[in-house]
Structure formats: C-alpha cells, structure tokens
Design an enzyme around this catalytic site. Structure first.
Site, PDB file in Angstrom:
ATOM      1  N   GLN A   1      -3.348 -18.081  -1.332  1.00 58.01           N
ATOM      2  CA  GLN A   1      -2.989 -18.495  -0.176  1.00 58.01           C
ATOM      3  C   GLN A   1      -1.972 -19.668  -0.022  1.00 58.01           C
ATOM      4  OE1 GLN A   1      -6.511 -18.059   2.670  1.00 58.01           O
ATOM      5  NE2 GLN A   1      -7.580 -18.097   0.821  1.00 58.01           N
TER       6      GLN A   1
ATOM      7  N   MET B   1      -9.449 -13.425  -3.971  1.00 59.08           N
ATOM      8  CA  MET B   1     -10.651 -13.285  -4.747  1.00 59.08           C
ATOM      9  C   MET B   1     -11.905 -13.629  -3.862  1.00 59.08           C
ATOM     10  SD  MET B   1     -11.656 -12.829  -8.107  1.00 59.08           S
ATOM     11  CE  MET B   1      -9.964 -13.113  -8.819  1.00 59.08           C
ATOM     12  N   GLU B   2     -11.793 -14.324  -2.643  1.00 58.11           N
ATOM     13  CA  GLU B   2     -12.805 -14.682  -2.000  1.00 58.11           C
ATOM     14  C   GLU B   2     -13.976 -13.682  -1.596  1.00 58.11           C
ATOM     15  OE1 GLU B   2      -9.470 -17.498  -1.142  1.00 58.11           O
ATOM     16  OE2 GLU B   2      -9.699 -15.493  -1.407  1.00 58.11           O
ATOM     17  N   ILE B   3     -13.468 -12.360  -1.591  1.00 56.54           N
ATOM     18  CA  ILE B   3     -14.719 -11.595  -1.334  1.00 56.54           C
ATOM     19  C   ILE B   3     -15.693 -11.437  -2.612  1.00 56.54           C
ATOM     20  CG2 ILE B   3     -13.260  -9.654  -2.397  1.00 56.54           C
ATOM     21  CD1 ILE B   3     -15.489  -9.313   1.035  1.00 56.54           C
TER      22      ILE B   3
ATOM     23  N   TYR C   1     -17.035 -14.027  -3.810  1.00 58.43           N
ATOM     24  CA  TYR C   1     -17.956 -15.084  -3.725  1.00 58.43           C
ATOM     25  C   TYR C   1     -18.657 -15.006  -2.357  1.00 58.43           C
ATOM     26  CZ  TYR C   1     -15.576 -16.378  -7.691  1.00 58.43           C
ATOM     27  OH  TYR C   1     -15.030 -16.334  -8.818  1.00 58.43           O
TER      28      TYR C   1
END
Length: 187
Positions: A119, A138-140, A142
């Site tokens: 980002q 990568m957020e998905i 977590y």
C-alpha cells in the site's frame, strides 16, 4: 523523524529509506510515524524536486509487524486516529502522503512488498522493481481490510477485476506478473 526512516537530500532528490532491515522493514508504530514525518517534512521544503522511496535490507517492506501491535494495544488506537483537518488516519497517511506530494515519487522495490508495504508502494507515482520482488495484498490472510489507501491507489493501476482478485485472495505476485498487470511500472 525516527531512526526507522532515513532521509538524505542530494541535488534536489530526497532519498527516503525505510530502516528496519532486521524485520524486513516491518511496520511498527515508530515506522508509521517516521514515514509520515518524512513525507510532511519533504512537503514543507521548496528545494526537493523528486523523491526516491526504498527499503534497506532484503525487502522493501513486508507489511505490518503484528507482534509490535499485539504487545501494546494502544498502538492500534494511534493508527486509527485522524488528526483534525487531515484526510487520512496514521495508517492511511503512510500511503496517502506520497500521493499528495507535489513532486514525483519513485518507489524502488525489492524483496517482499506485502500488505502495508504494498500500500505504501502504490502511493508512489512510479514503481521500479527488481526481479526478486514478491507482492501481495496480504491483509485477507489475517481477516483484515486493506484500508491503508489501497482502495484509492490500486484501481488506478490495474483493472477492477484484477484489483478485486488480488484483494480477495492475497496471492503472491512475482515480478514479471506485477509488471504485466500494472502493479509496477517496470522491472
């Protein structure tokens, strides 16, 4: 600025380096604050004509350092605070501030460019990547929403369906594909 972010200016070019190589430049509160302070400092100067944003060590930025935020929950609140008159909270500002600078910002990418690191990179005007780059929303992984500016920057670079697929899957994109789909300007 904190020791997490180093700024040098040479011949009107600001070199901003994320400086936490032992953690792949993982984002802790000090890194967030240092990135924003660097961008604010450069915005206030009249002698900077371009910015090069890079990371020291093996990666540009591997994203959020979860351990630092699990250790001190007050850090989480600080990330979400939005100062009066600002359009972004601290977490969003690390990306947004680069888009708002009135000079070209070039991100020099290598190694891991994951989550928050991606980002931040997407906030640059141009992204030049080495062939070892690996990128991911990568957020998905977590259960998090990629809310550090991705919703504003990613759709300007890739097709809408590609943006959704990257955000929904969190899959890792290698350098060649990143260039082909528009995540990076060139290798």
């Amino acid at each position: 600025m904190t020791e997490r972010v180093l700024v040098e200016i040479h011949e009107h070019v600001a070199h901003v380096r994320l400086h936490r190589p032992d953690r792949h430049n993982g984002l802790d509160l000090a890194m967030f604050e240092g990135i924003v302070a660097a961008a604010d400092s450069l915005a206030a100067r009249g002698d900077v004509r371009a910015v090069v944003l890079s990371g020291e060590g093996k990666s540009f930025c591997a994203g959020l350092d979860f351990q630092s935020f699990m250790t001190d929950p007050s850090n989480n609140r600080r990330l979400l605070e939005r100062p009066e008159g600002e359009v972004a909270n601290l977490a969003q500002a690390v990306s947004w501030k680069w888009t708002a600078l009135p000079v070209p910002v070039v991100a020099a990418l290598h190694g891991a460019v994951f989550g928050g690191g991606l980002q931040i990179a997407l906030g640059a005007d141009v992204r030049i990547a080495s062939r070892d780059v690996r990128m991911s929303v990568m957020e998905i992984e977590y259960g998090l929403v990629p809310d550090m500016g991705l919703t504003q920057t990613l759709p300007r670079l890739v097709r809408a369906d590609v943006a959704r697929e990257l955000a929904f899957t969190g899959r890792v994109v290698e350098a060649e594909e990143a260039a082909a789909i528009g995540l990076v300007t060139r290798l």
